[in-house]
Structure formats: C-alpha cells, structure tokens
Design an enzyme around this catalytic site. Sequence first.
Site, PDB file in Angstrom:
ATOM      1  N   ALA A  65       0.861  -1.176   0.000  1.00 22.12           N
ATOM      2  CA  ALA A  65       0.000   0.000   0.000  1.00 22.12           C
ATOM      3  C   ALA A  65       0.901   1.230   0.000  1.00 22.12           C
ATOM      4  O   ALA A  65       2.050   1.167   0.439  1.00 22.12           O
ATOM      5  CB  ALA A  65      -0.883  -0.009   1.240  1.00 22.12           C
ATOM      6  N   GLY A 108       0.633  -5.038   0.627  1.00 22.35           N
ATOM      7  CA  GLY A 108      -0.477  -5.125  -0.326  1.00 22.35           C
ATOM      8  C   GLY A 108      -0.059  -5.765  -1.643  1.00 22.35           C
ATOM      9  O   GLY A 108      -0.880  -6.368  -2.336  1.00 22.35           O
ATOM     10  N   GLU A 111      -0.331  -9.339  -1.066  1.00 19.90           N
ATOM     11  CA  GLU A 111      -1.773  -9.641  -0.968  1.00 19.90           C
ATOM     12  C   GLU A 111      -2.412  -9.646  -2.356  1.00 19.90           C
ATOM     13  O   GLU A 111      -3.308 -10.449  -2.633  1.00 19.90           O
ATOM     14  CB  GLU A 111      -2.451  -8.629  -0.041  1.00 19.90           C
ATOM     15  CG  GLU A 111      -2.013  -8.843   1.408  1.00 19.90           C
ATOM     16  CD  GLU A 111      -2.456  -7.732   2.342  1.00 19.90           C
ATOM     17  OE1 GLU A 111      -2.144  -6.555   2.054  1.00 19.90           O
ATOM     18  OE2 GLU A 111      -3.109  -8.024   3.349  1.00 19.90           O
ATOM     19  N   GLU A 131       4.104  -5.266   7.180  1.00 19.63           N
ATOM     20  CA  GLU A 131       3.251  -4.281   7.862  1.00 19.63           C
ATOM     21  C   GLU A 131       3.591  -4.129   9.344  1.00 19.63           C
ATOM     22  O   GLU A 131       3.434  -3.058   9.920  1.00 19.63           O
ATOM     23  CB  GLU A 131       1.767  -4.676   7.720  1.00 19.63           C
ATOM     24  CG  GLU A 131       1.189  -4.459   6.344  1.00 19.63           C
ATOM     25  CD  GLU A 131       1.333  -5.671   5.429  1.00 19.63           C
ATOM     26  OE1 GLU A 131       2.191  -6.551   5.705  1.00 19.63           O
ATOM     27  OE2 GLU A 131       0.592  -5.737   4.437  1.00 19.63           O
TER      28      GLU A 131
END
Length: 257
Positions: A65, A108, A111, A131
């Site tokens: 992200a 992300g 992911e 994270e």
Amino acid sequence: MPSNLIVQAPADGVRLITLHRPQALNALNTALLEELAAELHAADQDPQIRAVVITGSRKAFAAGADINEMAERDLVGILDDPRVAHWQSIAGFGKPLIAAVNGFALGGGCELVMCADIVIAGSDARFGQPEINLGILPGAGGTQRLLRAVGKPLAMQMVLGGEAIDARHALQAGLVSEVTEPELTVERALQVAVAIAAKAPLAVRLAKEALLKAQDMDLASGLRFERHAFTLLAGTADRNEGIRAFQEKRPARFQGL
Ligand code: HXC
C-alpha cells in the site's frame, strides 16, 4: 484511460495489465487500486477476454500500500474507505488471473499476488508482509490467504517477524506455482494464459470457483458444489464439442455455450 496501469492485448482472449507507478515501486494508492478494480471489472464483463495476466516492473511487482497516502488518512471511517471496496472487487474477479512477479511483492503487493489464481515468479522475486514494521497488520487478506497458502509457522514468521522470502522458498511453500528466469516471467505467464483462453470458458469459470470453494468450505459442501458444477456443464454445447473433437482427433473449438 488508466494512468497507473498499462493495459495490452498480447494474444486472443488475453489481457496483460502492467502496474505502472515506477516512482513509488508500484505502491498501491487509491487511484491505482480504483483503476485496477475497474479494469478487472471490464474484463469480467467482456466475453472476448478469457484470462488476465497482471505484472509489475523488474524491480517491483508492488511494494505494498502507498505508505505516504496511509500517513495522510485518518483511521476513522476506514470501513467505508473506497480502497476496501476496490480490494473486494479485485479479489472477486471471476476469470483466471495470473500474476507474473519480479522483484518486491510486499504488503499489499503480496496480498495482490494472493488474489491471483496462478503465480509465476522470477527467481529474483521477494514476497513479504512487512506491515508489522509499521505498527499495523496486513489488511487485504494477508493474514487469511497467506496462512491458507503456506501454513501456520511460515505465515507467523512472515507476518509477526516481517521477514520476506525468496522465490524458491515461496515455491516450496505453495505461494507460487512456478519459478522462471526473471526475463521470462511475463512470457511464461502469457503462455499459461493463452492455453487457458483456448479452453471452454464456462468450464474454466466454474473450475476456478470450485477450486476456491476448497479453501472456504467444508469438504462435503465443496464436493456438493463440484457435483452441481459438473452436472451444469453436462448440458453445455462446449462439452459436446470437447468430446466430439476428441473422438474426431481434432482440436476443439469452444464457444462459451
Ligand atoms: C510509498 C514507496 C513504497 C510504499 C517504496 N516507495 N515503497 N512509497 N509506499 N509502499 C518509494 C520510496 O519511498 C522511494 O521513493 C521509491 O519508492 C523507491 O524506494 P526505495 O526505498 O528507495 O528503494 P529500495 O532502497 O530499493 O528499497 C525497496 C523496498 C523499500 C525494500 C521495497 O522501498 C520498502 O521497504 N518499501 C516499503 C515496503 C512496505 O513496508 N510495504 C508495506 C506497506 S503497508 P523516493 O521518493 O524516496 O525515491 C501495506 C498494507 C496493506 O501494504 C494494507 C491493504 C489494505
């Protein structure tokens, strides 16, 4: 026109989506996620498209992200954050999605890899959920899909310790399906996509759905779903064509009917 993606049609029935935010190692900001969700939605609706390959750059599939964007946003209202809907839409793509991964696939990015059905990794790829280093945890499926993919001890090591793993380890752990030379990652993913694009589309769609049920359902329910899907396909023209083509010793011409 998307500005954070390059969208190409390299072969019949195949879309190639390249994440393109090179200044931020393809960090997934809201704009990029929105464009990706829209592109996949359009591909899902388009009967001409049978498979999608998603890739990044040689240095990074996606470094997670966008941390700068995360720094600007309040946590208040996070559940109606548009990014949540974009992620759900990406994860719900119904056609085969093949990730071609070189370089960093972190947070992300990892992911997003796990939203794909098939993962071809360059030998230089690195997968991780860092994270925890930011004082948070994975928020787009990273705890749930990673544990299902690689099992508990390695998922714990990656998520709690923030450790990344290389492509060979990811292959051995079940996070990727194949490792290639980095120069060949996209080419190999496209080969796989072209092969899938030639199959009967309804059978492919239902097979994907049935396989995903295996992750979410108890065995009896999954077997019931498989039996229903099998029965449904028995009534299709493509099933007749597939069997006839075999008997006539010729390639099948599937039409999605
Ligand atoms: C914003 C990022 C970024 C990110 C890299 N950049 N990752 N910007 N968000 N996630 C930017 C850097 O700031 C830098 O910009 C440029 O990209 C190049 O990165 P460098 O760090 O200079 O490259 P390098 O030294 O090679 O290191 C690569 C790296 C490192 C190891 C991948 O960038 C890194 O650790 N990135 C963060 C990885 C991460 O923590 N991901 C998880 C995010 S949280 P400038 O302008 O300085 O050149 C997450 C939560 C998901 O993903 C939740 C989903 C709902």
